[in-house]
Structure formats: C-alpha cells, structure tokens
Design a protein around this motif. Structure first.
Motif, PDB file in Angstrom:
ATOM      1  N   UNK A 285       0.831  -1.199   0.000  1.00  0.00           N
ATOM      2  CA  UNK A 285       0.000   0.000   0.000  1.00  0.00           C
ATOM      3  C   UNK A 285       0.874   1.261   0.000  1.00  0.00           C
ATOM      4  N   UNK A 286       0.381   2.277  -0.690  1.00  0.00           N
ATOM      5  CA  UNK A 286       1.106   3.547  -0.754  1.00  0.00           C
ATOM      6  C   UNK A 286       0.577   4.552   0.262  1.00  0.00           C
ATOM      7  N   UNK A 287      -0.366   4.093   1.093  1.00  0.00           N
ATOM      8  CA  UNK A 287      -0.945   4.979   2.089  1.00  0.00           C
ATOM      9  C   UNK A 287      -0.922   4.306   3.451  1.00  0.00           C
ATOM     10  N   UNK A 288      -0.491   5.042   4.458  1.00  0.00           N
ATOM     11  CA  UNK A 288      -0.409   4.523   5.818  1.00  0.00           C
ATOM     12  C   UNK A 288      -1.793   4.516   6.449  1.00  0.00           C
ATOM     13  N   UNK A 289      -2.105   3.428   7.198  1.00  0.00           N
ATOM     14  CA  UNK A 289      -3.356   3.380   7.943  1.00  0.00           C
ATOM     15  C   UNK A 289      -3.274   4.388   9.090  1.00  0.00           C
ATOM     16  N   UNK A 290      -4.151   5.392   9.050  1.00  0.00           N
ATOM     17  CA  UNK A 290      -4.071   6.486  10.013  1.00  0.00           C
ATOM     18  C   UNK A 290      -4.391   6.039  11.437  1.00  0.00           C
ATOM     19  N   UNK A 291      -5.145   4.956  11.583  1.00  0.00           N
ATOM     20  CA  UNK A 291      -5.525   4.478  12.919  1.00  0.00           C
ATOM     21  C   UNK A 291      -4.437   3.620  13.546  1.00  0.00           C
ATOM     22  N   UNK A 292      -3.965   2.624  12.803  1.00  0.00           N
ATOM     23  CA  UNK A 292      -2.973   1.682  13.342  1.00  0.00           C
ATOM     24  C   UNK A 292      -1.538   2.092  13.040  1.00  0.00           C
ATOM     25  N   UNK A 293      -1.365   3.072  12.167  1.00  0.00           N
ATOM     26  CA  UNK A 293      -0.034   3.523  11.744  1.00  0.00           C
ATOM     27  C   UNK A 293       0.777   2.379  11.164  1.00  0.00           C
ATOM     28  N   UNK A 294       0.118   1.540  10.386  1.00  0.00           N
ATOM     29  CA  UNK A 294       0.774   0.397   9.744  1.00  0.00           C
ATOM     30  C   UNK A 294       0.616   0.488   8.234  1.00  0.00           C
ATOM     31  N   UNK A 295       1.429  -0.299   7.544  1.00  0.00           N
ATOM     32  CA  UNK A 295       1.390  -0.361   6.086  1.00  0.00           C
ATOM     33  C   UNK A 295       0.820  -1.718   5.673  1.00  0.00           C
ATOM     34  N   UNK A 296      -0.163  -1.720   4.784  1.00  0.00           N
ATOM     35  CA  UNK A 296      -0.762  -2.963   4.311  1.00  0.00           C
ATOM     36  C   UNK A 296       0.071  -3.615   3.221  1.00  0.00           C
ATOM     37  N   UNK A 297       0.260  -4.914   3.349  1.00  0.00           N
ATOM     38  CA  UNK A 297       0.994  -5.698   2.347  1.00  0.00           C
ATOM     39  C   UNK A 297       0.103  -6.853   1.921  1.00  0.00           C
ATOM     40  N   UNK A 298      -0.015  -7.045   0.617  1.00  0.00           N
ATOM     41  CA  UNK A 298      -0.856  -8.132   0.089  1.00  0.00           C
ATOM     42  C   UNK A 298       0.027  -9.252  -0.443  1.00  0.00           C
ATOM     43  N   UNK A 299      -0.298 -10.481  -0.022  1.00  0.00           N
ATOM     44  CA  UNK A 299       0.396 -11.673  -0.505  1.00  0.00           C
ATOM     45  C   UNK A 299      -0.534 -12.468  -1.410  1.00  0.00           C
TER      46      UNK A 299
END
Length: 401
Positions: A285-299
């Motif tokens: 993901x190119x956008x940070x999750x504003x709530x968890x402050x994490x980056x999403x990665x898809x496998x």
C-alpha cells in the motif's frame, strides 16, 4: 586307585565339550536356514538394517515417496513475521449479474458447486427482453424486405424502366432498415444475449428467456436469489471464485517495511497446523493506515488442497533479507528421535545412513544445519519421517501389485 578316578573325570569332561563346525559367519537353525543376528530369518521384500543404515530397493523407495537432494551452502533466510487474514483473490472472482429486469425462472447450480467456464447458472424470464427480441425480429424482416426491393429496383434502373430517383429512394429505405436492425441487435447484446443466441432467435418458439453462464471456472461462493424472485437489472446473483490462489492481507509497522519489496517470497501457516502455504508479495500500500499507523501488504498464496478460506486468520512470514551462508534443509527432512535430531543421508543408492545433527532456528520452512552433514551430502528431503519410523521397527514391507 586315585589315578584311575582322575583319568575317568578328565575323559568325562572332554566328552561334554561341543564340536564346532567351521565358522562361516552365520548361524544355522536345525533346518539349515541362515539366520540373522537376532535369530530371525531374512525374507525377501524386507529392508536390511546395519546399525544406523537402512537399505531399500528402488520399489520401496518409490512406494515411500523418498527423495534425496544434495545440499549446498546458500544464504540463510531472515524473515519478518506478522498475523494476516485471508480474502478471495479478487482478480479471480467473477460477479454474475443480469443486465435486464426479470424473474428467476430456473436454477442450474447450488452454493459450493464446482463449475467450468460456460456452465449454465440461472435462467431469467423478462418481458423487457421479449419486447427487445420482437423489435429485432421486426427489424430483421424489414431489412430483408428492403434488401430484396433494392435488388429489384437496381435491375429495373439498369434497364431504365424506373428513374434514378426511385432507385435512390429504395437505397435510402434499405439503409434505414439496416440501421434499425443494427440498433435492435445492439439492444439485445446489451441485455446479455450472445451473437449466436441473437442469430438463433428466428427459430425460437419461446421468447424473453435469458440464461446466464459461468464467466470462468471456479466454485460458486455466493448465490443470493430464489426461484420466482423479481430481479432488477444489475442485481448480483452469484459469484464464481477460482480458489487455487488467495490473498492474504498483512499489516506491518513502518520500521519493518524497509526489508519488504514486491516479489519477495512468503510462507503462510495456520495455528495448530503443520500445513505451509507458499506465496509472494504482490502489492504494498502507498498509504499509511491512520488508525494503526501500519502499512498494508498483500500476498498471493498458493491454496494447496483448498486449505485456506476467506476470513481465516493466519501467520505470515516474508523473506526480508539474507544472512551468512548455511546448509539449509526443509523442516520435514529433520526428524526427532528421543532427545536427538536426525537426518538421513543416501550414502549410495538405496543405502540411507542416520546422522545426528545440530541445527539453528527454522525460518520460512527451512532449517540451517550447523553440524552433522557436509556440503554435497545427498540428504533425504522427502520421506524422512517414513525412514525414522521404520528405523524404530523391524521390517519394511513392500506391497507388490
């Protein structure tokens, strides 16, 4: 008298000593059969054990699914771990909708059915479609009539029986009929009829029925409709999913992301299960999750034996970087016997030697071997469990077919 008694005692002792035949290295039973070290007979179809070596025939090796592979130094894996959740691979998920209002006439599949591309799914009856089909048939008849009229007028014009103005009028009528036919055909196509179905309308006895077909092969994972139900155009009727691969959505902290790139290998495991599913990173993901402050990665993960389903929680390991070189073996190649960890080395074809090893921490299904084998050793990477089990038993039966 004392001397006589001594001689008799000596003679008696000599008679009690058994006479040994020439030692040929084997024991023989009363029937003359050669015996092994524990007194049992060695029979065909059983493996031989010599200390820590198991000897098998090619047939036995094939039956047990045993595979050996030479091991060489390769970079030790390092991995980043995080929990994840399974979703459908949406690139292989197809929605089935109707493009025209209608009523469900027949169901041809059920939830969970495996279908091939082109399989009948559901048939709908539609008055709107019937009207469109009638318009097409009228347009087709007018087009056919105008074509014949134009051909006749062209012949008369050549003989100067009719004027050029009359020819031009017939030409215009035919062009208009052709446009009407094309528009009527386009309407049917927009309602979901294939070109072949449109061409076959002239021979139909029942109009206004639309059958929807599977757009791809897969499993019916949704079928929210009932017989007789009125369906508006655009309503989702079914979903067909190819579950050979699934997506796993994982979230990582910003500090973990430095070692993760698209294309890197991944392994997914289930809690309380030894099953491992191989995959790879396909999107970050190119956008940070504003709530968890994490980056999403898809496998994208290979779904062996349909073991993963949407909604499951899994553990994911992503190869992040490489460390020093090591001899890496699949986890299944290493077996535990009591307090020892062992592997089997195929010293020569069919001869499997038990080796005790010392290992490091397993990462992504591969364990570094620190001691016990050397580079180039042909180690059993599949079927080691069978050898470990048979080592603890007497006999390895071959099932002849």
């Amino acid at each position: 008298m004392k001397t006589l008694i001594t001689l008799i005692a000596t003679f008696t002792l000599l008679l009690s000593v058994p006479v040994f035949a020439e030692d040929d290295g084997h024991n023989h039973d009363e029937a003359g059969h050669t015996q092994n070290g524990d007194g049992g007979h060695k029979e065909d179809g059983q493996h031989e054990e010599d200390g820590d070596v198991i000897k098998l025939t090619p047939t036995q090796i094939k039956q047990a699914g045993i595979e050996s592979k030479a091991v060489f130094l390769r970079p030790k894996l390092q991995a980043i771990k995080a929990p994840g959740s399974v979703t459908f691979n949406e690139y292989k998920l197809a929605d089935v909708t109707t493009l025209v209002d209608g009523v469900v006439h027949a169901r041809h599949v059920r939830l969970g059915d495996e279908v091939k591309k082109g399989k009948k799914l559901v048939t709908i009856t539609s008055s709107t479609l019937a009207q469109a089909e009638a318009e097409y048939l009228r347009a087709e008849a007018e087009h056919r009539k105008s074509k014949l009229d134009l051909k006749r007028i062209e012949g008369l014009a050549k003989e100067k029986i009719v004027s050029q103005a009359r020819l031009q009028q017939s030409t215009s009528i035919h062009q208009a009929a052709h446009a009407n036919l094309a528009a009527a055909r386009a309407t049917l196509a927009s309602n979901g009829l294939s070109s072949g179905k449109i061409d076959a309308l002239i021979n139909l006895k029942q109009y206004g029925q639309l059958t929807l077909y599977a757009p791809s092969s897969g499993t019916i994972v949704s079928d929210d409709f009932r017989l007789g139900q009125h369906i508006a155009a655009g309503t989702l009727l079914l979903q067909v999913a190819d579950e050979s691969t699934v997506w796993v959505e994982v979230k990582f902290s910003q500090s973990q992301m430095s070692g993760i790139k698209v294309g890197q290998s991944a392994v997914v495991t289930l809690k309380n299960s030894h099953a491992r599913f191989k995959g790879r990173v396909i999107n970050i993901r190119h956008q940070l999750d504003q709530t968890t402050r994490t980056v999403g990665v898809r496998l994208e993960v290979q779904n062996y034996e349909d073991g993963l389903h949407p909604g499951m929680f899994v553990n994911a390991e992503i190869e992040a970087a490489s460390g020093e070189d090591a001899l890496l073996l699949p986890d299944e190649a290493i077996q535990r016997q009591g307090s020892e960890l062992i592997v089997f080395v195929e010293e020569e074809p069919g001869h499997f030697e038990r080796r005790e090893v010392r290992v490091g921490k397993s990462v992504m299904g591969l364990t570094p071997v620190i001691e016990g084998i050397k580079e180039g050793d042909p180690v059993v990477v599949k079927g080691a469990f069978v050898l470990s089990s048979e080592l603890a038993k007497s006999g390895f039966e071959v099932h002849n077919h």
